[in-house]
Scaffold this motif. Structure first.
Motif, PDB file in Angstrom:
ATOM      1  N   LEU A   1     -75.029  -2.512  21.259  1.00 15.40           N
ATOM      2  CA  LEU A   1     -76.335  -2.924  21.759  1.00 15.40           C
ATOM      3  C   LEU A   1     -76.719  -4.240  21.090  1.00 15.40           C
ATOM      4  N   LEU A   2     -76.800  -5.311  21.888  1.00 12.63           N
ATOM      5  CA  LEU A   2     -77.179  -6.617  21.343  1.00 12.63           C
ATOM      6  C   LEU A   2     -78.669  -6.692  21.074  1.00 12.63           C
ATOM      7  N   TYR A   3     -79.460  -6.257  22.028  1.00 12.77           N
ATOM      8  CA  TYR A   3     -80.916  -6.238  21.865  1.00 12.77           C
ATOM      9  C   TYR A   3     -81.522  -5.426  23.001  1.00 12.77           C
ATOM     10  N   SER A   4     -82.760  -5.028  22.797  1.00 11.57           N
ATOM     11  CA  SER A   4     -83.522  -4.355  23.842  1.00 11.57           C
ATOM     12  C   SER A   4     -84.635  -5.279  24.309  1.00 11.57           C
ATOM     13  N   VAL A   5     -85.048  -5.113  25.544  1.00 11.00           N
ATOM     14  CA  VAL A   5     -86.142  -5.897  26.111  1.00 11.00           C
ATOM     15  C   VAL A   5     -87.263  -4.932  26.499  1.00 11.00           C
ATOM     16  N   THR A   6     -88.460  -5.168  25.979  1.00 14.43           N
ATOM     17  CA  THR A   6     -89.638  -4.382  26.312  1.00 14.43           C
ATOM     18  C   THR A   6     -90.699  -5.329  26.872  1.00 14.43           C
ATOM     19  N   PRO A   7     -91.796  -4.814  27.433  1.00 16.19           N
ATOM     20  CA  PRO A   7     -92.806  -5.698  28.025  1.00 16.19           C
ATOM     21  C   PRO A   7     -93.277  -6.798  27.082  1.00 16.19           C
ATOM     22  N   GLY A   8     -93.325  -8.023  27.600  1.00 15.36           N
ATOM     23  CA  GLY A   8     -93.715  -9.177  26.798  1.00 15.36           C
ATOM     24  C   GLY A   8     -92.538  -9.890  26.176  1.00 15.36           C
ATOM     25  N   GLU A   9     -91.343  -9.287  26.274  1.00 19.87           N
ATOM     26  CA  GLU A   9     -90.131  -9.892  25.736  1.00 19.87           C
ATOM     27  C   GLU A   9     -89.259 -10.395  26.886  1.00 19.87           C
ATOM     28  N   THR A  10     -88.315 -11.253  26.567  1.00 19.86           N
ATOM     29  CA  THR A  10     -87.413 -11.778  27.590  1.00 19.86           C
ATOM     30  C   THR A  10     -85.961 -11.535  27.187  1.00 19.86           C
ATOM     31  N   CYS A  11     -85.093 -11.724  28.150  1.00 27.87           N
ATOM     32  CA  CYS A  11     -83.656 -11.544  27.936  1.00 27.87           C
ATOM     33  C   CYS A  11     -83.022 -12.902  27.665  1.00 27.87           C
ATOM     34  N   VAL A  12     -82.369 -13.045  26.512  1.00 31.42           N
ATOM     35  CA  VAL A  12     -81.716 -14.300  26.151  1.00 31.42           C
ATOM     36  C   VAL A  12     -80.736 -14.731  27.222  1.00 31.42           C
ATOM     37  N   GLN A  13     -79.910 -13.804  27.681  1.00 34.11           N
ATOM     38  CA  GLN A  13     -78.865 -14.166  28.636  1.00 34.11           C
ATOM     39  C   GLN A  13     -79.447 -14.594  29.972  1.00 34.11           C
ATOM     40  N   THR A  14     -80.526 -13.941  30.413  1.00 33.35           N
ATOM     41  CA  THR A  14     -81.161 -14.344  31.660  1.00 33.35           C
ATOM     42  C   THR A  14     -81.786 -15.728  31.533  1.00 33.35           C
ATOM     43  N   THR A  15     -82.450 -15.985  30.407  1.00 36.13           N
ATOM     44  CA  THR A  15     -83.065 -17.296  30.196  1.00 36.13           C
ATOM     45  C   THR A  15     -82.010 -18.390  30.210  1.00 36.13           C
TER      46      THR A  15
END
Length: 220
Positions: A67-81
C-alpha cells in the motif's frame, strides 16, 4: 440551491468562478472493491473524493503488494495528478476500499482551473505535497519499523467502532509491506496472548491498550 462544491470544507477557499466550473460536474457513486486504474493506464480525469477511501497499491515482480498511500476526502492521488498534468501512465493500482462518492474532473477543466484559479492550484499542490509525505512515511516504516509495530498501528487505524478489522491477512500484508505468511504468524501470536481474535474474514481487537503500546514502541 447549494451544490456539492459548497458543502465540502476542503474547497471552502476556492474562488466563485472555479466553484461554478466544478459545480456542473456530477458526483459519481463507485462500489467498494472497484478497481479505478491499473498499471499502464492513462489518467482520464482528476479525482475529487467526497466520501469513502481509496487505496493505491504497487505490485512487485514477486507478486507482493504494498500500500503506497490511501486517499480520503480532501486528499488527492499523486499518480492521478501526475497523469493529468504530465501524461504519465499509472504505475500502481487504485482500489475502492469502501463505497465512494467522487467527482471526475476532465483534463481540460482541470488545466483551465490550474491556470486561472490560484486557490484551486494551491489546493492541488498542497494535497500533492501531503501525499508525497505519505509516501516517505511508507518508505520509513518498511525500512526501519518492525513488523509488529506496523501491524499494531494498521489494526488500530482500520478498526471500526466495535473493534473489527474487515481485512484479510493478504490485505493486511499489503498495508504494512510484508508477506501474508508473516502477518498470519503475527496474528496467531497475538491471538494466543488474547490481544486479538481471528474471525472469518476479519480480526477483532480484544486489547486495544496492548496494541497501542506495541504501536508506540520505538517512537521518540
Amino acid at each position: 440551491m447549494a451544490g456539492w462544491a459548497d458543502q465540502v470544507s476542503f474547497l471552502a477557499d476556492i474562488d466563485a468562478e472555479a466553484r461554478q466550473a466544478l459545480q456542473v460536474l456530477k458526483p459519481m457513486h463507485v462500489p467498494q472493491r472497484t478497481t479505478l486504474f491499473r498499471p499502464g493506464d492513462a489518467a482520464q480525469s482528476f479525482v475529487i473524493l467526497l466520501s469513502g477511501r481509496i487505496g493505491v497499491y504497487l505490485t512487485g515482480r514477486n507478486g507482493r503488494e504494498l500500500l503506497l498511500y490511501s486517499v480520503t476526502p480532501g486528499e488527492t492521488c499523486v499518480q492521478t495528478t501526475l497523469g493529468v498534468l504530465g501524461g504519465a501512465p499509472y504505475s500502481g493500482e487504485a482500489v475502492a476500499e469502501s463505497d465512494l462518492v467522487a467527482v471526475m474532473v476532465p483534463p481540460a477543466v482541470f488545466e483551465r482551473l490550474m491556470a486561472s484559479s490560484p486557490a484551486f492550484r494551491a489546493f492541488v499542490f498542497k494535497a500533492f505535497a501531503d501525499r508525497l509525505g505519505d509516501l516517505m512515511f511508507v518508505l520509513e516504516q518498511v525500512a526501519f519499523v518492525k513488523v509488529e509495530q506496523r501491524l499494531a498501528h494498521a489494526l488500530l487505524e482500520r478498526a471500526d467502532e466495535e473493534g473489527r478489522v474487515a481485512l484479510t491477512h493478504q490485505e493486511l500484508a499489503a498495508v504494512i509491506g510484508t508477506a501474508r505468511e508473516v502477518v498470519s504468524r503475527r496474528l496467531e501470536a497475538l491471538s494466543s496472548k488474547g490481544v486479538v481474535e481471528n474471525e472469518r474474514g476479519q480480526i477483532r481487537l480484544v486489547d486495544r491498550g496492548e496494541l497501542s503500546r506495541m504501536a508506540r514502541v520505538g517512537e521518540g
